[in-house]
Design a protein around this motif. Structure first.
Motif, mmCIF file in Angstrom:
data_model
loop_
_atom_site.group_PDB
_atom_site.id
_atom_site.type_symbol
_atom_site.label_atom_id
_atom_site.label_comp_id
_atom_site.label_asym_id
_atom_site.label_seq_id
_atom_site.Cartn_x
_atom_site.Cartn_y
_atom_site.Cartn_z
ATOM 1 N N THR A 8 0.851 -1.168 -0.103
ATOM 2 C CA THR A 8 -0.035 -0.074 -0.250
ATOM 3 C C THR A 8 0.762 1.158 0.111
ATOM 4 N N THR A 9 2.119 1.234 0.382
ATOM 5 C CA THR A 9 2.981 2.413 0.392
ATOM 6 C C THR A 9 3.748 2.704 -0.696
ATOM 7 N N TYR A 10 4.084 1.607 -1.582
ATOM 8 C CA TYR A 10 4.767 1.764 -2.753
ATOM 9 C C TYR A 10 3.738 2.247 -3.862
ATOM 10 N N ALA A 11 4.110 3.385 -4.494
ATOM 11 C CA ALA A 11 3.368 3.620 -5.765
ATOM 12 C C ALA A 11 3.517 2.811 -6.922
ATOM 13 N N SER A 12 2.902 1.571 -6.763
ATOM 14 C CA SER A 12 3.312 0.540 -7.819
ATOM 15 C C SER A 12 2.046 -0.176 -8.106
ATOM 16 N N TYR A 13 2.084 -1.036 -9.131
ATOM 17 C CA TYR A 13 1.210 -1.943 -9.549
ATOM 18 C C TYR A 13 1.640 -3.313 -9.428
ATOM 19 N N TRP A 14 0.801 -4.075 -8.507
ATOM 20 C CA TRP A 14 0.945 -5.431 -8.460
ATOM 21 C C TRP A 14 0.537 -6.251 -9.238
ATOM 22 N N ASN A 15 1.261 -7.129 -10.127
ATOM 23 C CA ASN A 15 0.658 -7.665 -11.204
ATOM 24 C C ASN A 15 0.698 -9.100 -11.065
ATOM 25 N N TRP A 16 -0.157 -9.824 -11.978
ATOM 26 C CA TRP A 16 -0.115 -11.200 -12.306
ATOM 27 C C TRP A 16 0.075 -11.278 -13.832
ATOM 28 N N ILE A 17 1.046 -12.087 -14.063
ATOM 29 C CA ILE A 17 1.699 -12.489 -15.275
ATOM 30 C C ILE A 17 1.766 -14.079 -15.581
ATOM 31 N N GLY B 111 -5.312 0.597 -4.567
ATOM 32 C CA GLY B 111 -6.519 -0.255 -4.526
ATOM 33 C C GLY B 111 -7.158 -0.551 -5.714
ATOM 34 N N SER B 112 -6.795 0.300 -6.806
ATOM 35 C CA SER B 112 -7.663 0.202 -7.913
ATOM 36 C C SER B 112 -7.267 -1.146 -8.923
ATOM 37 N N THR B 113 -7.910 -1.890 -9.483
ATOM 38 C CA THR B 113 -7.514 -3.080 -10.072
ATOM 39 C C THR B 113 -7.723 -2.738 -11.724
ATOM 40 N N TYR B 114 -6.819 -3.664 -12.550
ATOM 41 C CA TYR B 114 -6.950 -3.232 -13.983
ATOM 42 C C TYR B 114 -6.619 -4.942 -14.568
ATOM 43 N N TYR B 115 -7.547 -5.074 -15.900
ATOM 44 C CA TYR B 115 -7.546 -6.460 -16.338
ATOM 45 C C TYR B 115 -7.048 -6.301 -17.691
ATOM 46 N N ASN B 116 -6.512 -7.429 -18.173
ATOM 47 C CA ASN B 116 -6.396 -7.857 -19.402
ATOM 48 C C ASN B 116 -7.728 -8.020 -20.197
ATOM 49 N N PRO B 117 -8.066 -7.144 -21.060
ATOM 50 C CA PRO B 117 -9.416 -7.514 -21.775
ATOM 51 C C PRO B 117 -9.832 -8.644 -22.064
ATOM 52 N N SER B 118 -8.906 -9.450 -22.639
ATOM 53 C CA SER B 118 -9.158 -10.787 -23.191
ATOM 54 C C SER B 118 -9.404 -11.893 -21.990
ATOM 55 N N LYS C 122 -10.580 -10.542 -18.908
ATOM 56 C CA LYS C 122 -11.318 -9.754 -17.990
ATOM 57 C C LYS C 122 -12.630 -10.418 -17.309
ATOM 58 N N SER C 123 -13.544 -10.967 -18.195
ATOM 59 C CA SER C 123 -14.711 -11.839 -17.678
ATOM 60 C C SER C 123 -14.303 -12.619 -16.749
ATOM 61 N N ARG C 124 -13.298 -13.441 -16.722
ATOM 62 C CA ARG C 124 -12.709 -14.399 -15.867
ATOM 63 C C ARG C 124 -11.883 -14.273 -14.766
ATOM 64 N N THR C 125 -11.441 -13.017 -14.664
ATOM 65 C CA THR C 125 -10.402 -12.699 -13.687
ATOM 66 C C THR C 125 -10.649 -11.991 -12.577
ATOM 67 N N SER C 126 -10.287 -12.015 -11.347
ATOM 68 C CA SER C 126 -10.542 -11.215 -10.244
ATOM 69 C C SER C 126 -9.323 -11.002 -9.632
ATOM 70 N N ILE C 127 -8.759 -9.950 -9.249
ATOM 71 C CA ILE C 127 -7.556 -9.627 -8.494
ATOM 72 C C ILE C 127 -7.966 -8.778 -7.084
ATOM 73 N N SER C 128 -7.659 -9.389 -5.911
ATOM 74 C CA SER C 128 -7.836 -8.764 -4.736
ATOM 75 C C SER C 128 -6.829 -8.732 -3.663
ATOM 76 N N ARG C 129 -6.887 -7.729 -2.935
ATOM 77 C CA ARG C 129 -5.629 -7.922 -1.841
ATOM 78 C C ARG C 129 -6.220 -7.912 -0.466
ATOM 79 N N ASP C 130 -5.153 -8.368 0.481
ATOM 80 C CA ASP C 130 -5.364 -8.495 1.807
ATOM 81 C C ASP C 130 -4.290 -7.415 2.442
ATOM 82 N N THR C 131 -4.588 -6.484 2.545
ATOM 83 C CA THR C 131 -3.453 -5.486 3.121
ATOM 84 C C THR C 131 -2.767 -5.821 4.486
ATOM 85 N N SER C 132 -3.712 -6.547 5.456
ATOM 86 C CA SER C 132 -3.293 -6.947 6.663
ATOM 87 C C SER C 132 -2.211 -8.044 6.451
ATOM 88 N N LYS C 133 -2.157 -8.848 5.435
ATOM 89 C CA LYS C 133 -1.408 -9.978 5.121
ATOM 90 C C LYS C 133 -0.395 -9.390 4.322
#
Length: 125
Positions: free
Chosen positions: A30-39, A57-64, A66-77
């Motif tokens: 949460t403190t780095y101004a970064s994107y945390w990606n899945w590849i 906290g915003s999420t972004y998806y590959n359009p191809s 997107k309908s099957r993908t969900s990315i979330s985060r647990d900041t406490s962990k």
């Protein structure tokens, strides 16, 4: 030094949902101004960007995917998670989590400062 480590099942049955977790150490997601990606990289194929969650906290998806993908985060962990639904054998791949400053960059060498080791996922009944 920020380190990332993927975890999750190595085998998923067709039509099920794949769930992978990336645990980050050495810095907060949460403190780095970064994107945390899945590849991912399928056998014989190039790297494919699947999606990302920004440190804000915003999420972004590959359009191809997107309908099957969900990315979330647990900041406490200090973790972020990928869920890919309705998997098929074409989703078998090495899955990586990685940190980047830019969004959807395909400069795989310079665009991503930190990578996990990757986790192999097989899709089979």
């Amino acid at each position: 030094q920020v380190q990332l480590q993927e975890s999750g099942p190595g085998l998923v049955r067709p039509s099920q949902t794949l769930s992978l977790t990336c645990t980050v150490s050495g810095g907060s997601i949460t403190t780095y101004a970064s994107y945390w990606n899945w590849i991912r990289q399928s056998p014989g194929e190039g790297l494919e960007w699947m999606g990302a969650v920004h440190s804000a906290g915003s999420t972004y998806y590959n359009p191809s995917l997107k309908s099957r993908t969900s990315i979330s985060r647990d900041t406490s962990k200090n973790q972020f998670t990928l869920q890919l639904s309705s998997v098929t054998p074409e989703d078998a791949a090495m899955y990586y989590c990685a940190r980047s400053i830019g969004l959807k960059t395909t400069d795989w060498v310079r665009g991503y400062g930190n990578w996990g080791q990757g986790t192999q996922v097989t899709v089979s009944s």
